[in-house]
Design an enzyme around this catalytic site. Structure first.
Site, PDB file in Angstrom:
ATOM      1  N   ARG A  60       0.849  -1.206   0.000  1.00  0.00           N
ATOM      2  CA  ARG A  60       0.000   0.000   0.000  1.00  0.00           C
ATOM      3  C   ARG A  60       0.880   1.250   0.000  1.00  0.00           C
ATOM      4  O   ARG A  60       1.945   1.271   0.580  1.00  0.00           O
ATOM      5  CB  ARG A  60      -0.870   0.023   1.263  1.00  0.00           C
ATOM      6  CG  ARG A  60      -1.553   1.380   1.485  1.00  0.00           C
ATOM      7  CD  ARG A  60      -2.621   1.348   2.509  1.00  0.00           C
ATOM      8  NE  ARG A  60      -2.166   0.935   3.823  1.00  0.00           N
ATOM      9  CZ  ARG A  60      -2.996   0.715   4.841  1.00  0.00           C
ATOM     10  NH1 ARG A  60      -4.288   0.872   4.683  1.00  0.00           N
ATOM     11  NH2 ARG A  60      -2.530   0.340   6.005  1.00  0.00           N
ATOM     12  N   ARG A  83      -0.911  -6.427  14.111  1.00  0.00           N
ATOM     13  CA  ARG A  83      -2.233  -5.776  13.941  1.00  0.00           C
ATOM     14  C   ARG A  83      -3.328  -6.821  13.753  1.00  0.00           C
ATOM     15  O   ARG A  83      -4.443  -6.656  14.251  1.00  0.00           O
ATOM     16  CB  ARG A  83      -2.194  -4.798  12.754  1.00  0.00           C
ATOM     17  CG  ARG A  83      -1.418  -3.523  13.097  1.00  0.00           C
ATOM     18  CD  ARG A  83      -0.969  -2.782  11.852  1.00  0.00           C
ATOM     19  NE  ARG A  83      -2.064  -2.296  11.039  1.00  0.00           N
ATOM     20  CZ  ARG A  83      -1.935  -1.935   9.760  1.00  0.00           C
ATOM     21  NH1 ARG A  83      -0.755  -2.008   9.165  1.00  0.00           N
ATOM     22  NH2 ARG A  83      -2.976  -1.496   9.095  1.00  0.00           N
TER      23      ARG A  83
HETATM   24  P1  AP5 Z   1      -7.306   0.204   2.736  1.00  0.00           P
HETATM   25  O1  AP5 Z   1      -8.560   0.732   2.152  1.00  0.00           O
HETATM   26  O2  AP5 Z   1      -6.247   1.182   3.091  1.00  0.00           O
HETATM   27  O3  AP5 Z   1      -7.641  -0.785   3.966  1.00  0.00           O
HETATM   28  P2  AP5 Z   1      -8.122  -0.440   5.443  1.00  0.00           P
HETATM   29  O4  AP5 Z   1      -9.133  -1.462   5.827  1.00  0.00           O
HETATM   30  O5  AP5 Z   1      -8.519   1.000   5.564  1.00  0.00           O
HETATM   31  O6  AP5 Z   1      -6.766  -0.744   6.188  1.00  0.00           O
HETATM   32  P3  AP5 Z   1      -6.040   0.025   7.381  1.00  0.00           P
HETATM   33  O7  AP5 Z   1      -4.677  -0.621   7.479  1.00  0.00           O
HETATM   34  O8  AP5 Z   1      -6.035   1.500   7.197  1.00  0.00           O
HETATM   35  O9  AP5 Z   1      -6.897  -0.387   8.561  1.00  0.00           O
HETATM   36  P4  AP5 Z   1      -6.487  -0.461   9.984  1.00  0.00           P
HETATM   37  O10 AP5 Z   1      -7.800  -0.695  10.585  1.00  0.00           O
HETATM   38  O11 AP5 Z   1      -5.431  -1.422  10.355  1.00  0.00           O
HETATM   39  O12 AP5 Z   1      -5.720   0.927  10.205  1.00  0.00           O
HETATM   40  P5  AP5 Z   1      -6.158   2.318  10.822  1.00  0.00           P
HETATM   41  O13 AP5 Z   1      -5.563   3.377  10.004  1.00  0.00           O
HETATM   42  O14 AP5 Z   1      -7.621   2.355  11.095  1.00  0.00           O
HETATM   43  O15 AP5 Z   1      -6.715  -0.876   1.693  1.00  0.00           O
HETATM   44  C1  AP5 Z   1      -5.468  -1.506   1.921  1.00  0.00           C
HETATM   45  C2  AP5 Z   1      -4.737  -1.640   0.576  1.00  0.00           C
HETATM   46  O16 AP5 Z   1      -5.455  -2.555  -0.253  1.00  0.00           O
HETATM   47  C3  AP5 Z   1      -4.601  -0.350  -0.232  1.00  0.00           C
HETATM   48  O17 AP5 Z   1      -3.376  -0.363  -0.892  1.00  0.00           O
HETATM   49  C4  AP5 Z   1      -5.748  -0.421  -1.269  1.00  0.00           C
HETATM   50  O18 AP5 Z   1      -5.425   0.252  -2.470  1.00  0.00           O
HETATM   51  C5  AP5 Z   1      -5.859  -1.932  -1.478  1.00  0.00           C
HETATM   52  N1  AP5 Z   1      -7.225  -2.399  -1.722  1.00  0.00           N
HETATM   53  C6  AP5 Z   1      -8.352  -1.998  -1.080  1.00  0.00           C
HETATM   54  N2  AP5 Z   1      -9.419  -2.703  -1.547  1.00  0.00           N
HETATM   55  C7  AP5 Z   1      -8.916  -3.571  -2.488  1.00  0.00           C
HETATM   56  C8  AP5 Z   1      -9.516  -4.535  -3.333  1.00  0.00           C
HETATM   57  N3  AP5 Z   1     -10.839  -4.796  -3.313  1.00  0.00           N
HETATM   58  N4  AP5 Z   1      -8.705  -5.231  -4.164  1.00  0.00           N
HETATM   59  C9  AP5 Z   1      -7.365  -5.012  -4.205  1.00  0.00           C
HETATM   60  N5  AP5 Z   1      -6.750  -4.078  -3.435  1.00  0.00           N
HETATM   61  C10 AP5 Z   1      -7.521  -3.370  -2.586  1.00  0.00           C
HETATM   62  O19 AP5 Z   1      -5.437   2.242  12.250  1.00  0.00           O
HETATM   63  C11 AP5 Z   1      -4.036   2.317  12.372  1.00  0.00           C
HETATM   64  C12 AP5 Z   1      -3.657   2.274  13.848  1.00  0.00           C
HETATM   65  O20 AP5 Z   1      -4.240   3.405  14.534  1.00  0.00           O
HETATM   66  C13 AP5 Z   1      -4.170   1.050  14.619  1.00  0.00           C
HETATM   67  O21 AP5 Z   1      -3.298  -0.068  14.496  1.00  0.00           O
HETATM   68  C14 AP5 Z   1      -4.229   1.606  16.047  1.00  0.00           C
HETATM   69  O22 AP5 Z   1      -2.958   1.647  16.640  1.00  0.00           O
HETATM   70  C15 AP5 Z   1      -4.704   3.048  15.822  1.00  0.00           C
HETATM   71  N6  AP5 Z   1      -6.182   3.178  15.863  1.00  0.00           N
HETATM   72  C16 AP5 Z   1      -7.001   3.538  14.842  1.00  0.00           C
HETATM   73  N7  AP5 Z   1      -8.271   3.554  15.243  1.00  0.00           N
HETATM   74  C17 AP5 Z   1      -8.282   3.184  16.545  1.00  0.00           C
HETATM   75  C18 AP5 Z   1      -9.299   2.995  17.513  1.00  0.00           C
HETATM   76  N8  AP5 Z   1     -10.607   3.179  17.220  1.00  0.00           N
HETATM   77  N9  AP5 Z   1      -8.925   2.606  18.753  1.00  0.00           N
HETATM   78  C19 AP5 Z   1      -7.626   2.425  19.081  1.00  0.00           C
HETATM   79  N10 AP5 Z   1      -6.609   2.574  18.211  1.00  0.00           N
HETATM   80  C20 AP5 Z   1      -6.934   2.956  16.955  1.00  0.00           C
END
Ligand code: AP5
Length: 205
Positions: free
Chosen positions: A117, A161
């Protein structure tokens, strides 16, 4: 809200859903990364948890969400919140969840999506080196910002994660199923196909 493991496409689909349905997006991941970049008190506290693939403590994230939801009118799309039962129970006190869409994707597919990504430093748009390539390498199609690899997108942190997701977040599907608002959606296959499935579920709700 969009539920689903890391890399299941929550951020990608949120961008399109916001454009089509006019929801206000609240992404805790984007907000926390912004806080880290700006070196705010929240960012300093959150950084070590994020780098380790752990959840940021509930009280910090619940406070952030309450602040963001204050005074908002119209539909809201939550991306990445809630992530624990404690957060879901807190949310119940001040927000009505109408639909929780759970994106289901196989783990080996998730690893490839995450480790290849690229994210925009400016507008948070997401791309993929193979599945969703930017028109110009290293440059965001949407705003011209610089694309970078998130520090938590290494295979080691990605695996942590997944563990965190299984332990803390996966139980939320049962929580929302019992409330009668959960819809599971197949998150495999092309981005457009997944979008079509989610949009159909929203329109039917
Ligand atoms: P993408 O759309 O970026 O996936 P995503 O589900 O948004 O993945 P994230 O890694 O952002 O989710 P996450 O929940 O781990 O992270 P977050 O930022 O919330 O897609 C991924 C890739 O695949 C991209 O390259 C895209 O182009 C590709 N893709 C998408 N769909 C596709 C398809 N159909 N086919 C092919 N390719 C595809 O959290 C990060 C950190 O923040 C956490 O680890 C934690 O430490 C903290 N945090 C965030 N929210 C909280 C909370 N509520 N409480 C506590 N800690 C939190």
């Amino acid at each position: 809200m969009l539920l689903g493991p890391p890399g299941s496409g929550k951020g990608t689909q949120t961008e399109r859903l916001v454009a089509e349905f006019g929801f206000t997006k609240i992404s805790t991941g984007d907000l926390l990364r912004e806080a880290v970049r700006n070196g705010t008190e929240l960012g300093v506290k959150a950084k070590s948890f994020m780098d380790a693939g752990k959840l940021v403590p509930d009280d910090l994230v619940i406070g952030l969400i309450k602040e963001k939801l204050k005074g908002l009118k119209g539909g809201v799309l939550l991306d990445g919140f809630p992530r624990s039962l404690e957060q879901a129970q807190a949310l119940d006190q001040f927000f009505e969840v109408e639909l929780a869409v759970d994106l289901e994707v196989d783990q080996e597919v998730l690893i490839k999506r995450l480790t290849e990504r690229r994210s925009c430093r400016v507008c948070n748009a997401v791309f993929h080196l193979e599945f969703n390539r930017p028109k110009k390498e290293g440059v965001c199609d949407k705003c011209g910002g610089e694309l970078y690899q998130r520090s938590d997108d290494t295979e080691k942190v990605v695996r942590e994660r997944f563990n965190t997701y299984t332990e803390r977040t996966a139980p939320l599907t049962e929580f929302y199923r019992k409330k009668g608002v959960l819809k599971s959606v197949d998150g495999m296959g092309p981005i457009d196909d997944v979008y079509g499935r989610i949009a159909a579920v929203i329109k039917a709700a």
